[in-house]
Design a protein around this motif. Structure first.
Motif, PDB file in Angstrom:
ATOM      1  N   TYR A  79       1.121  -0.933  -0.247  1.00 49.71           N
ATOM      2  CA  TYR A  79       0.101   0.252   0.198  1.00 49.71           C
ATOM      3  C   TYR A  79       1.193   1.645   0.257  1.00 49.71           C
ATOM      4  O   TYR A  79       1.890   1.485   0.503  1.00 49.71           O
ATOM      5  N   LYS A  83      -2.860   3.928  -2.174  1.00 54.43           N
ATOM      6  CA  LYS A  83      -3.151   2.909  -3.764  1.00 54.43           C
ATOM      7  C   LYS A  83      -2.581   1.457  -3.495  1.00 54.43           C
ATOM      8  O   LYS A  83      -1.452   1.396  -3.033  1.00 54.43           O
ATOM      9  N   TYR A  85      -0.535  -2.010  -4.337  1.00 54.48           N
ATOM     10  CA  TYR A  85       0.309  -2.328  -5.499  1.00 54.48           C
ATOM     11  C   TYR A  85       0.101  -3.888  -5.466  1.00 54.48           C
ATOM     12  O   TYR A  85       0.287  -4.115  -4.201  1.00 54.48           O
ATOM     13  N   GLU A 109      -2.416  -1.989 -10.050  1.00 53.34           N
ATOM     14  CA  GLU A 109      -2.105  -0.983  -9.769  1.00 53.34           C
ATOM     15  C   GLU A 109      -4.176  -1.007  -9.545  1.00 53.34           C
ATOM     16  O   GLU A 109      -4.625  -1.292  -9.675  1.00 53.34           O
ATOM     17  N   ASN A 110      -4.028  -0.608  -7.449  1.00 54.25           N
ATOM     18  CA  ASN A 110      -5.640  -0.934  -7.468  1.00 54.25           C
ATOM     19  C   ASN A 110      -5.968   0.074  -6.750  1.00 54.25           C
ATOM     20  O   ASN A 110      -5.398  -0.035  -5.239  1.00 54.25           O
ATOM     21  N   ALA A 111      -6.928   1.733  -7.272  1.00 57.25           N
ATOM     22  CA  ALA A 111      -7.504   2.685  -6.524  1.00 57.25           C
ATOM     23  C   ALA A 111      -8.311   2.332  -5.133  1.00 57.25           C
ATOM     24  O   ALA A 111      -9.144   3.754  -4.705  1.00 57.25           O
ATOM     25  N   SER A 112      -9.249   0.854  -4.957  1.00 60.80           N
ATOM     26  CA  SER A 112      -9.958   0.834  -4.186  1.00 60.80           C
ATOM     27  C   SER A 112      -9.787   1.149  -2.647  1.00 60.80           C
ATOM     28  O   SER A 112      -8.391   1.173  -2.923  1.00 60.80           O
TER      29      SER A 112
END
Length: 320
Positions: A79, A83, A85, A109-112
């Motif tokens: 994190y 975000k 990763y 990548e994940n912005a949740s």
């Protein structure tokens, strides 16, 4: 000092190269290599031992051909700056090449808010000084800088992989010099293959420790340890010292073979925990890479009076 804790092991069966990250929300997030080497899974739990039964969510699957199409190895979840990763290695296949030992390193990548939800977006390959076999990337932040540590084959050095460090300009791009901080040199690092890989970072007592794994992935696999002063220049190879002996290795009396490729976390009470894989038998039929029974295990560890970690030995299986 919290009391000793005994975990139920194996924590997760048939999951090698395990990575556990405890987030600020108190949840534990887990990812590892699956036996099929074809996908990346993430699971989460409010407790460490809850990861055993937690349902995995598939974050990403390999391609049918070309780049990112084979041998999806050693994902790690981090994190960074709000975000999520995932760092992982994947091989390139062609009609004549099955992709073994042709890995490169990639980032998702994940912005949740939760890594169990939302979309994982490919950020591409992490480019290094060479286009050569590269894998097992990890990241850590120190004094405002983001660092990347990974294993790679230098075409000019005999052997399979060395450890390198570099700064990052963002979570998928290196910047500045790339420094080799370890190469296989001791007898315990060169059995079967000349390997340094699977780095994990631990900061304590004014020092930065990097554990790593060495030798072939059978019962000879073991863990070594590097350390540097936290105020030193981490991009200067002279800042790093390698312990001359392995710090975690096969223990036949406990039925644990080839422990390694670890990560670090803390349990619910703040006790330091090492997460690693090992087999519970020595003899392997065929290539050890395709033996699925490297199980994820966890155990508490302590600190020596000189400020170094003491991992002791891999504990016996106790899951019924």
């Amino acid at each position: 000092m919290p009391a000793n804790r005994t975990f139920t092991n194996p924590l997760v069966e048939q999951r090698a190269d395990p990575w556990v990250y405890k987030h600020t929300d108190g949840w534990y997030y887990f990812t590892a290599s699956v036996p099929e080497y074809d996908r990346i899974e993430v699971r989460g739990s409010r407790t460490l031992e809850g990861l055993t039964e937690a349902q995995p969510v598939v974050a990403w699957r390999k391609y049918a051909s070309g780049s990112l199409s084979a041998n999806i190895w050693a994902p790690e979840i981090h994190y960074i700056a709000g975000k999520w990763y995932i760092y992982f290695a994947a091989a390139h296949t062609t009609e004549t090449n099955e992709g073994l030992f042709d890995h490169r390193m990639y980032v998702l990548e994940n912005a949740s808010v939760s890594p169990l939800e939302g979309d994982w977006v490919e950020k591409g390959q992490v480019k290094t000084a060479w286009e050569s076999f590269a894998l097992d990337a990890t990241t850590f932040q120190h004094k405002g800088a983001l660092y990347y540590v990974w294993a790679q084959k230098d075409p000019g050095i005999k052997g399979n992989s060395n450890l390198y460090i570099s700064e990052m300009s963002n979570p998928w791009t290196l910047r500045g010099k790339q420094t080799m901080i370890s190469t296989p040199e001791h007898p315990w690092e060169i059995i079967g293959f000349k390997v340094n890989e699977g780095a994990a970072v631990l900061k304590r007592n004014g020092r930065i420790f990097i554990s790593f794994s060495a030798s072939a992935t059978d019962h000879n696999y073991c863990m070594g340890l590097l350390e540097a002063d936290e105020d030193g220049d981490l991009l200067d190879a002279a800042s790093w010292t390698k312990h001359p002996e392995p710090v975690f290795h096969t223990t036949e009396e406990n039925g644990q073979y080839g422990p390694g490729h670890n990560s670090f976390t803390v349990d619910e009470e703040g006790r330091d925990v090492i997460v690693y894989h090992a087999r519970n038998y020595k003899e392997i039929t065929g290539d050890p890479l395709y033996d699925p029974n490297r199980h994820t295990r966890v155990q508490q560890f302590r600190w020596n009076e000189d400020g170094t970690p003491d991992f002791e030995v891999p504990v016996k299986d106790n899951r019924r």
